[in-house]
Design an enzyme around this catalytic site. Structure first.
Site, mmCIF file in Angstrom:
data_model
loop_
_atom_site.group_PDB
_atom_site.id
_atom_site.type_symbol
_atom_site.label_atom_id
_atom_site.label_comp_id
_atom_site.label_asym_id
_atom_site.label_seq_id
_atom_site.Cartn_x
_atom_site.Cartn_y
_atom_site.Cartn_z
ATOM 1 N N ASN A 1 0.829 -1.211 0.000
ATOM 2 C CA ASN A 1 0.000 0.000 0.000
ATOM 3 C C ASN A 1 0.862 1.260 0.000
ATOM 4 O OD1 ASN A 1 -3.013 -0.482 0.060
ATOM 5 N ND2 ASN A 1 -2.283 -1.997 1.546
ATOM 6 N N HIS B 1 -8.382 -0.787 5.325
ATOM 7 C CA HIS B 1 -8.758 -2.079 5.910
ATOM 8 C C HIS B 1 -9.257 -2.997 4.790
ATOM 9 C CE1 HIS B 1 -9.997 -4.899 8.979
ATOM 10 N NE2 HIS B 1 -11.085 -5.097 8.257
HETATM 11 C C1 GAR Z 1 -3.244 -4.823 3.728
HETATM 12 O O1 GAR Z 1 -4.130 -5.751 3.175
HETATM 13 C C2 GAR Z 1 -3.965 -3.905 4.696
HETATM 14 O O2 GAR Z 1 -5.258 -3.571 4.278
HETATM 15 C C3 GAR Z 1 -4.014 -4.759 5.920
HETATM 16 O O3 GAR Z 1 -2.760 -5.409 5.963
HETATM 17 C C4 GAR Z 1 -2.229 -5.522 4.650
HETATM 18 C C5 GAR Z 1 -0.863 -4.862 4.618
HETATM 19 O O4 GAR Z 1 -0.235 -5.034 3.377
HETATM 20 N N1 GAR Z 1 -4.287 -3.970 7.078
HETATM 21 C C6 GAR Z 1 -5.030 -4.394 8.101
HETATM 22 O O5 GAR Z 1 -5.506 -5.510 8.169
HETATM 23 C C7 GAR Z 1 -5.245 -3.366 9.207
HETATM 24 N N2 GAR Z 1 -6.356 -3.749 10.024
HETATM 25 P P1 GAR Z 1 0.944 -4.095 2.863
HETATM 26 O O6 GAR Z 1 1.991 -4.014 3.983
HETATM 27 O O7 GAR Z 1 1.474 -4.813 1.667
HETATM 28 O O8 GAR Z 1 0.375 -2.741 2.536
#
Ligand code: GAR
Length: 212
Positions: A17, A113
């Protein structure tokens, strides 16, 4: 012309992200804002490498060095003040922030989220677990939400949501990838861009997007 906002991105893991935000910034899609610092709760997070590859300042504030979330949040608050944060983006940040920070930056913290809130959210719903629960329930649609952070876990005002289809034969990993590609990586940069353009208006826990 609005003042250029300092965007501070908080990460704990892979940072896809964060990458979507960096790419949007490099395409010129985030006017009036700049990612000025990336702070990681995990010294090993690949997200740190992504920031370094784009010459973005990084700071490590390891959760392991603190006895509890309160003392961690106190230290984080200090760093955010030093960095003159205007917008704080939780991009895969896996720590529940204490209310001292939420109150100090009311309506200035946003989170992504990986579900359509209010489904599959709250305490214990993070990362891959969210997709495991969606598959367990057998929903046909899931998606992602970007919302302001308040004192209720995943309970703040919703900014943007995008639905994604669940397919037969999905595993949590496959579903996570589809939700990221089709939803998270699109709506997070869009929400950041809208925030920086002062186009988000919050009233009674509802967000309206001001027309151009
Ligand atoms: C993502 O899917 C984000 O939406 C989730 O963790 C992942 C992180 O991926 N966040 C949560 O679950 C927060 N409650 P990334 O490090 O590759 O962005």
């Amino acid at each position: 012309m609005n003042k250029m906002k300092n965007i501070i991105v908080l990460v704990s893991g892979g940072g896809t992200n964060l990458q979507a935000l960096i790419d949007a910034q490099e395409r010129g899609e985030i006017q009036n804002g700049k990612i000025t610092c990336v702070i990681s709760s995990n010294p090993e997070a690949y997200a740190l490498k992504r920031a370094e590859m784009h010459q973005i300042k990084t700071k490590i504030l390891s959760r392991k060095e603190f006895p509890n979330n309160f003392s961690y949040t106190q230290a984080l608050l200090k760093v955010l003040q030093e960095e003159k944060a205007d917008l704080i983006v939780l991009a895969g940040f896996m720590i529940i922030l204490d209310k001292i920070l939420i109150q100090a930056y009311e309506n200035q913290i946003i989170n992504v989220h990986p579900s359509l809130i209010p489904a599959f959210c709250g305490d214990g719903f993070y990362g891959l677990h969210v997709h495991e629960k969606a598959l367990e329930k057998g929903v046909k649609l899931t998606g992602a939400t970007v919302h302001f952070v308040n004192e209720i876990c995943d309970g703040g005002a919703i900014i943007l949501q995008k639905a994604v289809e669940v397919k037969q034969g999905d595993t949590p990993e496959k579903l996570q990838k589809r939700v990221m590609e089709q939803a998270e990586w699109k709506i997070l940069p869009e929400a950041v861009s809208l925030f920086c353009a002062d186009r988000l208006v919050i009233q009674n826990q509802h967000v309206e997007i001001k027309a151009l």
